[in-house]
Scaffold this motif. Sequence first.
Motif, short mmCIF file in Angstrom:
data_model
loop_
_atom_site.label_atom_id
_atom_site.label_comp_id
_atom_site.label_asym_id
_atom_site.label_seq_id
_atom_site.Cartn_x
_atom_site.Cartn_y
_atom_site.Cartn_z
N ILE A 420 0.87 -1.18 0.00
CA ILE A 420 0.00 0.00 0.00
C ILE A 420 0.90 1.22 0.00
CG2 ILE A 420 -1.66 1.31 1.37
CD1 ILE A 420 -2.94 -1.30 2.14
N GLY A 421 0.63 2.17 -0.90
CA GLY A 421 1.49 3.36 -0.98
C GLY A 421 0.79 4.49 -1.69
N GLY A 422 1.58 5.32 -2.37
CA GLY A 422 1.03 6.46 -3.11
C GLY A 422 0.51 6.02 -4.46
N PRO A 423 0.10 7.00 -5.29
CA PRO A 423 -0.50 6.67 -6.59
C PRO A 423 0.43 5.84 -7.49
CG PRO A 423 -0.65 9.03 -6.14
CD PRO A 423 0.13 8.44 -5.02
N GLU A 424 1.75 5.97 -7.29
CA GLU A 424 2.71 5.25 -8.15
C GLU A 424 2.72 3.74 -7.85
OE1 GLU A 424 3.38 7.07 -5.53
OE2 GLU A 424 4.51 5.67 -4.30
N THR A 425 2.05 3.32 -6.75
CA THR A 425 2.05 1.90 -6.36
C THR A 425 1.36 1.02 -7.41
OG1 THR A 425 1.86 2.69 -4.11
CG2 THR A 425 1.46 0.35 -4.42
N ALA A 426 0.31 1.56 -8.03
CA ALA A 426 -0.48 0.75 -8.96
C ALA A 426 0.17 0.69 -10.34
CB ALA A 426 -1.88 1.33 -9.08
N ARG A 427 0.13 -0.50 -10.95
CA ARG A 427 0.78 -0.67 -12.25
C ARG A 427 -0.23 -0.92 -13.37
NH1 ARG A 427 3.73 -5.64 -9.78
NH2 ARG A 427 1.60 -5.75 -9.01
N GLY A 428 -1.51 -0.73 -13.08
CA GLY A 428 -2.53 -1.00 -14.11
C GLY A 428 -3.09 -2.39 -13.94
N PRO A 429 -4.24 -2.66 -14.60
CA PRO A 429 -4.90 -3.96 -14.41
C PRO A 429 -4.18 -5.11 -15.09
CG PRO A 429 -6.09 -2.61 -16.00
CD PRO A 429 -4.96 -1.77 -15.50
N ALA A 430 -4.54 -6.34 -14.68
CA ALA A 430 -4.06 -7.54 -15.37
C ALA A 430 -4.82 -7.69 -16.68
CB ALA A 430 -4.30 -8.77 -14.50
N GLY A 431 -4.26 -8.50 -17.57
CA GLY A 431 -4.98 -8.86 -18.79
C GLY A 431 -4.85 -7.87 -19.92
N VAL A 432 -4.19 -6.72 -19.67
CA VAL A 432 -4.04 -5.73 -20.73
C VAL A 432 -3.20 -6.34 -21.86
CG1 VAL A 432 -2.96 -3.50 -21.30
CG2 VAL A 432 -4.26 -3.78 -19.16
N VAL A 433 -3.64 -6.13 -23.10
CA VAL A 433 -2.91 -6.69 -24.25
C VAL A 433 -1.71 -5.79 -24.55
CG1 VAL A 433 -3.04 -7.36 -26.68
CG2 VAL A 433 -5.02 -7.74 -25.16
N LEU A 434 -0.51 -6.36 -24.41
CA LEU A 434 0.72 -5.57 -24.59
C LEU A 434 1.21 -5.62 -26.04
CD1 LEU A 434 2.49 -6.83 -21.34
CD2 LEU A 434 1.28 -4.66 -21.64
N GLU A 435 1.04 -6.74 -26.68
CA GLU A 435 1.39 -6.83 -28.10
C GLU A 435 0.71 -8.03 -28.73
OE1 GLU A 435 5.75 -8.23 -28.64
OE2 GLU A 435 5.72 -7.08 -26.77
N ARG A 436 0.70 -8.02 -30.08
CA ARG A 436 0.04 -9.12 -30.80
C ARG A 436 0.99 -9.65 -31.87
NH1 ARG A 436 -5.34 -7.60 -33.80
NH2 ARG A 436 -3.89 -6.63 -35.24
N HIS A 437 1.01 -10.96 -32.01
CA HIS A 437 1.83 -11.61 -33.05
C HIS A 437 0.88 -12.48 -33.87
CE1 HIS A 437 5.80 -10.92 -30.92
NE2 HIS A 437 4.92 -10.62 -29.99
N ARG A 438 0.92 -12.31 -35.19
CA ARG A 438 0.03 -13.11 -36.04
C ARG A 438 0.82 -13.84 -37.10
NH1 ARG A 438 -5.22 -9.36 -37.60
NH2 ARG A 438 -6.42 -9.86 -35.73
#
Length: 440
Positions: A420-438
Amino acid sequence: MTGRDDHGGGRSAVRLIEAKRDGRELDDDEVDWLLDAYTRGLVPDEQMSAFAMAVFFRGMTDRETARWTSAMVASGGRMDFSGLARAGRRVPTVDKHSTGGVGDAVTLVLTPLLATWDVAVPQLSGRGLGHTGGTLDKLEAIAGWRADLDADEMRAALERVGAVICAAGADLAPADRALYALRDVTGTVPSIPLIASSIMSKKIAEGTGSLVLDVKCGSGAFMVDRAGAAELARVMVEIGTAADVRTSALVTAMHTPLGRAVGNALEVAECLEILAGGGPRDMVDLTCALAAEALESVGIGDDPRERLDDGRAMDSYRAMIAAQGGAADAPLPTARETEVVRAPAAGVLRWDALGVGRASWLSGAGRTRPGESVDPAAGVRLERVEGEHVRGGEPVATVHAGDPARLPAALDELSGALAIGGPETARGPAGVVLERHRGW
Ligand code: URA
């Protein structure tokens, strides 16, 4: 190299271990011989362990990895779903595979969701080992549900419902089955060519026409860093494409658990919320991203979200569960003991995926050795997720366990996963699509 020598394969295996130890690329005959001899028991576990460790340090070229994969496929049978029809119409097969994360029950929603289109989803899944849960363990929390279907039952369910989630038969890539068990006890699991060939051999042998891979990246995944996850995605897409499977991969965030539930029945309950049109946003977004990718691979451009909201995916889920003997309406098991974890201070919250996964495992949701039973009701429910602001003393999680003796270690692990800390503690939600390879 062809054939065996006077020592039943032992001397030949030594030469290949030495070659890999010294960084040489094995040719096709050598790869085929080694896997065939191992599958037939001519190369013992100690030599295969040494070879796996040499691969761990030296890697494999793309050509070697592709050949290693084909040799593992060739070690067993291949399923054939060509000509599969639903309501008299031929349908393509699509599947999804996740490299494994914490709270990742996406398959339970995605499989029946995809089956609401004219496709069939032959999902062969596994049981969990360590901190990541297995899809079959989750579904086995449902009364009556059966993972073991034979090929005829599987085909019948695919033709009737369009979706099946079941255990892989013993004849599917048996070389991988033996090798994976060996890697598990020799510290050689986290090797990109070995992971890629292991996963892809099973998916190619399963006979799907299209495949979407969810390659997790972060503390709760095999690949902790982005570069490793991207490389794993690239290698798997290349292997699938070379084997004529329309393959693509999404690299997605796994630094914090996906959704709020970690543990078998808890995750099934969360999936039911999603199928009813609600549920945690990160799970819904990732499910829809993977569904859209799978649909696009077979030429369908629809937005999957609508079918979660209007009940079609829920109807499909109920049909899929019933087809495998499950009572979709039966109450899910609940734990005898629960204990609440409270925020030690006010601030912005962070949960570490690995720590939460381990806490769930310690509560009884996971296994230490293959074949052990799991507690279907055990696990962790996050009352607050990463990025939320909490007050000191507020409940942030609940640990569920059937055996009270398991609670102290699970609670300890969970406290270590919380910051638990300041606003910088959070790194964003899980499951975010970072890149796609097709590959298509
Ligand atoms: N899952 C697999 O099937 N194989 C691996 O090597 C790692 C994860």
